[in-house]
Design a protein around this motif. Sequence first.
Motif, PDB file in Angstrom:
ATOM      1  N   HIS A 164      23.545  76.802  -2.948  1.00 26.90           N
ATOM      2  CA  HIS A 164      24.042  75.698  -2.124  1.00 26.90           C
ATOM      3  C   HIS A 164      22.899  74.952  -1.433  1.00 26.90           C
ATOM      4  CE1 HIS A 164      26.707  73.400   0.457  1.00 26.90           C
ATOM      5  NE2 HIS A 164      26.061  73.847   1.525  1.00 26.90           N
ATOM      6  N   HIS A 165      21.919  75.695  -0.963  1.00 27.88           N
ATOM      7  CA  HIS A 165      20.854  75.067  -0.176  1.00 27.88           C
ATOM      8  C   HIS A 165      19.654  74.626  -1.015  1.00 27.88           C
ATOM      9  CE1 HIS A 165      22.956  75.689   3.518  1.00 27.88           C
ATOM     10  NE2 HIS A 165      22.974  77.019   3.389  1.00 27.88           N
ATOM     11  N   VAL A 166      19.731  74.796  -2.329  1.00 27.61           N
ATOM     12  CA  VAL A 166      18.690  74.212  -3.184  1.00 27.61           C
ATOM     13  C   VAL A 166      19.213  72.993  -3.939  1.00 27.61           C
ATOM     14  CG1 VAL A 166      17.474  76.394  -3.473  1.00 27.61           C
ATOM     15  CG2 VAL A 166      19.197  75.717  -5.176  1.00 27.61           C
ATOM     16  N   GLY A 167      20.401  72.541  -3.546  1.00 19.28           N
ATOM     17  CA  GLY A 167      20.971  71.356  -4.183  1.00 19.28           C
ATOM     18  C   GLY A 167      22.032  71.661  -5.213  1.00 19.28           C
ATOM     19  N   GLY A 168      22.500  72.918  -5.239  1.00 13.32           N
ATOM     20  CA  GLY A 168      23.552  73.287  -6.176  1.00 13.32           C
ATOM     21  C   GLY A 168      23.005  73.779  -7.505  1.00 13.32           C
ATOM     22  N   LYS A 169      23.883  74.379  -8.306  1.00 15.76           N
ATOM     23  CA  LYS A 169      23.488  74.897  -9.612  1.00 15.76           C
ATOM     24  C   LYS A 169      22.991  73.786 -10.521  1.00 15.76           C
ATOM     25  CE  LYS A 169      27.022  78.511  -9.292  1.00 15.76           C
ATOM     26  NZ  LYS A 169      28.281  79.042  -9.871  1.00 15.76           N
ATOM     27  N   ASN A 170      23.527  72.583 -10.330  1.00 15.13           N
ATOM     28  CA  ASN A 170      23.133  71.463 -11.183  1.00 15.13           C
ATOM     29  C   ASN A 170      21.680  71.068 -10.978  1.00 15.13           C
ATOM     30  OD1 ASN A 170      25.787  71.397 -11.992  1.00 15.13           O
ATOM     31  ND2 ASN A 170      26.361  69.762 -10.596  1.00 15.13           N
ATOM     32  N   ASN A 171      21.087  71.494  -9.851  1.00 12.42           N
ATOM     33  CA  ASN A 171      19.702  71.129  -9.563  1.00 12.42           C
ATOM     34  C   ASN A 171      18.729  72.202 -10.037  1.00 12.42           C
ATOM     35  OD1 ASN A 171      17.769  69.308  -8.451  1.00 12.42           O
ATOM     36  ND2 ASN A 171      17.560  70.618  -6.653  1.00 12.42           N
ATOM     37  N   VAL A 172      19.241  73.256 -10.681  1.00 13.39           N
ATOM     38  CA  VAL A 172      18.402  74.356 -11.148  1.00 13.39           C
ATOM     39  C   VAL A 172      18.309  74.302 -12.666  1.00 13.39           C
ATOM     40  CG1 VAL A 172      18.094  76.860 -11.208  1.00 13.39           C
ATOM     41  CG2 VAL A 172      19.098  75.778  -9.184  1.00 13.39           C
ATOM     42  N   THR A 173      17.111  74.401 -13.210  1.00 13.11           N
ATOM     43  CA  THR A 173      16.934  74.431 -14.664  1.00 13.11           C
ATOM     44  C   THR A 173      16.690  75.839 -15.185  1.00 13.11           C
ATOM     45  OG1 THR A 173      14.554  73.998 -14.475  1.00 13.11           O
ATOM     46  CG2 THR A 173      16.009  72.097 -14.704  1.00 13.11           C
ATOM     47  N   LYS A 174      16.140  76.722 -14.349  1.00  8.23           N
ATOM     48  CA  LYS A 174      15.833  78.075 -14.803  1.00  8.23           C
ATOM     49  C   LYS A 174      15.700  78.990 -13.595  1.00  8.23           C
ATOM     50  CE  LYS A 174      12.844  78.370 -18.132  1.00  8.23           C
ATOM     51  NZ  LYS A 174      11.562  78.403 -18.874  1.00  8.23           N
ATOM     52  N   LEU A 175      16.042  80.275 -13.782  1.00  7.80           N
ATOM     53  CA  LEU A 175      15.949  81.254 -12.700  1.00  7.80           C
ATOM     54  C   LEU A 175      15.421  82.563 -13.269  1.00  7.80           C
ATOM     55  CD1 LEU A 175      18.588  81.958  -9.956  1.00  7.80           C
ATOM     56  CD2 LEU A 175      17.553  83.844 -11.197  1.00  7.80           C
ATOM     57  N   ILE A 176      14.369  83.085 -12.636  1.00  6.37           N
ATOM     58  CA  ILE A 176      13.846  84.409 -12.953  1.00  6.37           C
ATOM     59  C   ILE A 176      13.598  85.139 -11.634  1.00  6.37           C
ATOM     60  CG2 ILE A 176      12.790  83.723 -15.147  1.00  6.37           C
ATOM     61  CD1 ILE A 176      10.107  83.570 -13.690  1.00  6.37           C
ATOM     62  N   HIS A 177      13.143  86.375 -11.705  1.00 10.15           N
ATOM     63  CA  HIS A 177      12.795  87.070 -10.467  1.00 10.15           C
ATOM     64  C   HIS A 177      11.613  87.984 -10.717  1.00 10.15           C
ATOM     65  CE1 HIS A 177      14.186  91.188 -11.388  1.00 10.15           C
ATOM     66  NE2 HIS A 177      15.174  90.612 -12.073  1.00 10.15           N
ATOM     67  N   CYS A 178      10.886  88.284  -9.643  1.00  7.66           N
ATOM     68  CA  CYS A 178       9.828  89.281  -9.705  1.00  7.66           C
ATOM     69  C   CYS A 178      10.261  90.456  -8.844  1.00  7.66           C
ATOM     70  CB  CYS A 178       8.490  88.698  -9.254  1.00  7.66           C
ATOM     71  SG  CYS A 178       8.525  87.990  -7.591  1.00  7.66           S
ATOM     72  N   THR A 189      10.145  90.936  -5.609  1.00  7.15           N
ATOM     73  CA  THR A 189      10.754  90.651  -4.303  1.00  7.15           C
ATOM     74  C   THR A 189      11.402  89.279  -4.223  1.00  7.15           C
ATOM     75  OG1 THR A 189       8.671  89.737  -3.457  1.00  7.15           O
ATOM     76  CG2 THR A 189       9.056  92.104  -3.132  1.00  7.15           C
ATOM     77  N   ARG A 190      11.171  88.400  -5.199  1.00  3.00           N
ATOM     78  CA  ARG A 190      11.541  87.003  -5.044  1.00  3.00           C
ATOM     79  C   ARG A 190      12.419  86.501  -6.183  1.00  3.00           C
ATOM     80  NH1 ARG A 190       5.462  84.673  -3.576  1.00  3.00           N
ATOM     81  NH2 ARG A 190       4.854  86.452  -2.296  1.00  3.00           N
ATOM     82  N   VAL A 191      13.379  85.679  -5.820  1.00  2.00           N
ATOM     83  CA  VAL A 191      14.126  84.893  -6.797  1.00  2.00           C
ATOM     84  C   VAL A 191      13.354  83.596  -6.999  1.00  2.00           C
ATOM     85  CG1 VAL A 191      16.286  83.714  -7.308  1.00  2.00           C
ATOM     86  CG2 VAL A 191      16.323  85.874  -6.049  1.00  2.00           C
ATOM     87  N   ARG A 192      12.938  83.333  -8.222  1.00  2.00           N
ATOM     88  CA  ARG A 192      12.118  82.156  -8.515  1.00  2.00           C
ATOM     89  C   ARG A 192      12.982  81.123  -9.228  1.00  2.00           C
ATOM     90  NH1 ARG A 192       6.362  83.236  -8.661  1.00  2.00           N
ATOM     91  NH2 ARG A 192       5.936  85.358  -7.923  1.00  2.00           N
ATOM     92  N   LEU A 193      13.100  79.947  -8.640  1.00  2.00           N
ATOM     93  CA  LEU A 193      13.954  78.900  -9.175  1.00  2.00           C
ATOM     94  C   LEU A 193      13.120  77.681  -9.569  1.00  2.00           C
ATOM     95  CD1 LEU A 193      15.533  79.926  -6.201  1.00  2.00           C
ATOM     96  CD2 LEU A 193      17.384  79.153  -7.675  1.00  2.00           C
ATOM     97  N   THR A 194      13.335  77.186 -10.770  1.00  2.05           N
ATOM     98  CA  THR A 194      12.745  75.923 -11.202  1.00  2.05           C
ATOM     99  C   THR A 194      13.769  74.827 -10.938  1.00  2.05           C
ATOM    100  OG1 THR A 194      11.495  77.055 -12.933  1.00  2.05           O
ATOM    101  CG2 THR A 194      11.722  74.664 -13.128  1.00  2.05           C
ATOM    102  N   LEU A 195      13.403  73.870 -10.101  1.00  2.61           N
ATOM    103  CA  LEU A 195      14.343  72.839  -9.661  1.00  2.61           C
ATOM    104  C   LEU A 195      14.080  71.514 -10.364  1.00  2.61           C
ATOM    105  CD1 LEU A 195      14.378  73.494  -5.794  1.00  2.61           C
ATOM    106  CD2 LEU A 195      15.805  74.534  -7.578  1.00  2.61           C
ATOM    107  N   LYS A 196      15.145  70.760 -10.563  1.00  2.86           N
ATOM    108  CA  LYS A 196      14.999  69.412 -11.111  1.00  2.86           C
ATOM    109  C   LYS A 196      14.450  68.465 -10.050  1.00  2.86           C
ATOM    110  CE  LYS A 196      19.029  70.081 -14.109  1.00  2.86           C
ATOM    111  NZ  LYS A 196      20.411  69.652 -14.369  1.00  2.86           N
ATOM    112  N   ASP A 197      15.004  68.555  -8.865  1.00  4.60           N
ATOM    113  CA  ASP A 197      14.590  67.678  -7.765  1.00  4.60           C
ATOM    114  C   ASP A 197      14.316  68.555  -6.546  1.00  4.60           C
ATOM    115  OD1 ASP A 197      14.204  65.812  -5.792  1.00  4.60           O
ATOM    116  OD2 ASP A 197      16.046  64.688  -6.173  1.00  4.60           O
ATOM    117  N   GLU A 198      13.045  68.782  -6.283  1.00  2.00           N
ATOM    118  CA  GLU A 198      12.684  69.686  -5.190  1.00  2.00           C
ATOM    119  C   GLU A 198      13.060  69.132  -3.822  1.00  2.00           C
ATOM    120  OE1 GLU A 198       8.563  70.559  -5.609  1.00  2.00           O
ATOM    121  OE2 GLU A 198       8.790  71.587  -7.536  1.00  2.00           O
ATOM    122  N   SER A 199      13.229  67.828  -3.717  1.00  2.00           N
ATOM    123  CA  SER A 199      13.578  67.223  -2.419  1.00  2.00           C
ATOM    124  C   SER A 199      14.982  67.608  -1.970  1.00  2.00           C
ATOM    125  CB  SER A 199      13.450  65.698  -2.497  1.00  2.00           C
ATOM    126  OG  SER A 199      14.419  65.154  -3.392  1.00  2.00           O
TER     127      SER A 199
END
Length: 665
Positions: free
Chosen positions: A15-29, A31-41
Amino acid sequence: MEKENYDQLGQEIFHHVGGKNNVTKLIHCMTRVRLTLKDESKADIDKLKAIPGVLGVVEDETLQVVVGPGKVNKVAQSMVDSVGVKLGEEFPNQDLSHADKNLDEQTNENKALAKQKYNKPNKFKSVLKSLANIFVPMIPALVGAGIVAGVASILQNLLTAGTLGGDAVTQLVTVLNVIKNGLFTYLAIYTGINAASEFGATPALGGTVGAVTLLSGVTTDTTIQNLFNGQDLAAGQGGIIGVIFAVWILSLVEKRLHKWIPDSIDIIVTPTLSLLAIGLATIYLIMPIAGVVSDALLQFINFVLNVGGPVAGFILGALFLPMVMLGLHQILIPIHLEMINQMGNTPLLPILAMSGAGQVGAAFALWLFLRHDKQQTELVQNIKGALPVGLLGVGEPLIYAVTLPLGRPFITACLGGGIGGAVIGMLGHVGAIAVGPSGWALIPLIANNKALYYIIGLVAGYIGGFILTYFFGIPKELRAEAKTPTNIIQQEAQETTDSVIVPATAHADAFTIKAPANGQLITLDNVPDEVFSTGMMGQGAAIKPSDGKIFSPVTGTVQTIFPTKHALGLVGEHGEEVLIHMGLDTVNLKGTGFDMLVTEGQSVSVGDPLVNMDLPLIQSAGYQTVIPIIITNSSDFKSINSPAEQLVTAGDVIINVNEAKNSAS
């Protein structure tokens, strides 16, 4: 924290990264959930940090939401599960506006919709898809290492046969083998990593399980015994299939432990217990069971060899590939060596080599059948890359990247190998003076000037694999895709119609296509969509409708209705294959505005009602209502023409088709 709380945390992050539609890929290490965003703003960093359970946020090439060890894999898994993808996979485009969609995106959406309707999932298809997902990423390495291996094999066999000599050639062969072994010696590790990614386990753990089967550290002085028969385990016993099975079990164990183990110790306990449990199961169950199978198979092979002749050749040629997959082929090396010691050559090796010929023939059949199917471009390219390797006697790329993931072609390829083996068995006295790869690379090692017999066997294997696969081994979904109107509609954007609908049984010298609607007839080159205006889909005409009633332009059968109802395909009584595309880009309406009055397979006559279009709704949504009427098998006819632009009434002639090129197909 209960599972539903992980779900809630994941959804709040979305919700606070702009919704699922704003995410292109998700991985994790760790300790962290790493999200690749379409629009970081669109990401609200302050609100992300304020989410209960979020320990911090790092803004880098990817947005990193820190949730801590133990929690991170559960949160990340929950997030990708809610989208319907795997970790690391691209997120699907969702809720894009019409303006934001380019032609490629619309094409992909069309294909996805068609697949939902025509490719019904089942467990067998899921298994084959998983196999493909494991091995397809390795294709470049398999092909490259395979070519190197093939060249090294030819040189080595020429050295063994005495045709070549010298330290320089020997050194070159050694170097090439080192390069080749970088993949094939450790193929179990690469397979374990990819299998873990496919099944949702930790990739590094999957690779470790694959490495377990290599029995590193085991020597002749420190062996591991088979619990079932007391014999020593051999490295690689159980084969690639055993690795995949073990990693699948690993994924089940690891996921279950993630649920049971407290977050504070999850990072320590879960991988340790998972690796220990699956490592022991691999060493003391999976590999020994394969060893028992090996013993039984060895006895069977000895029996078959005693039978001799074409029957023995067929059985051995057909069964060798399954043996390779299970890692059981290593048991044959002592047999080869003993035969060479006693007879001067091994007649078993040329027979077994026919299994690779069956694979090559099957691959040629698949390429010939699918070469014009634009939806199978990736598979066709895989075949092109793997075929030269297969000809040189390295079968892994063809097995794991082409025939096995498709299922049926693997079986017909094995039978094709059996045919080649039967021919070798019938000719008799074809042996190899040393153990080496199959295919063309084995020719220099054929004893007693019997190379021609071996080549005849190869050709028989090629032909057998080709014929059996072409007529019986093409999976029905691929055969249907290449032969029905679904293929045409799926490829309506940016694709040609080289493999089109069911061919006609006969064509009349001349016939007509009638107007399916009232309105203004226009030529295709005036349709504001290059897919139609350039004739990419075929020849025809178009109508700007004055009302929304659509009628059949031919007498024939409703062959295909697109899931979004904006297009349908008809096959007329003269073999004409007619696509009616109602509006431009109206696939985005997802069926809204179209009332379909017929069903697939229904017979229709000229003038029968097909569809009611809601023209005001379609226009208010911003889409044009022009209706292209395309003969998608235009190349079957000598000439297709349309009258000048004019007002037409449903039932008027709008297309004249003249002089079929072939009177029968």
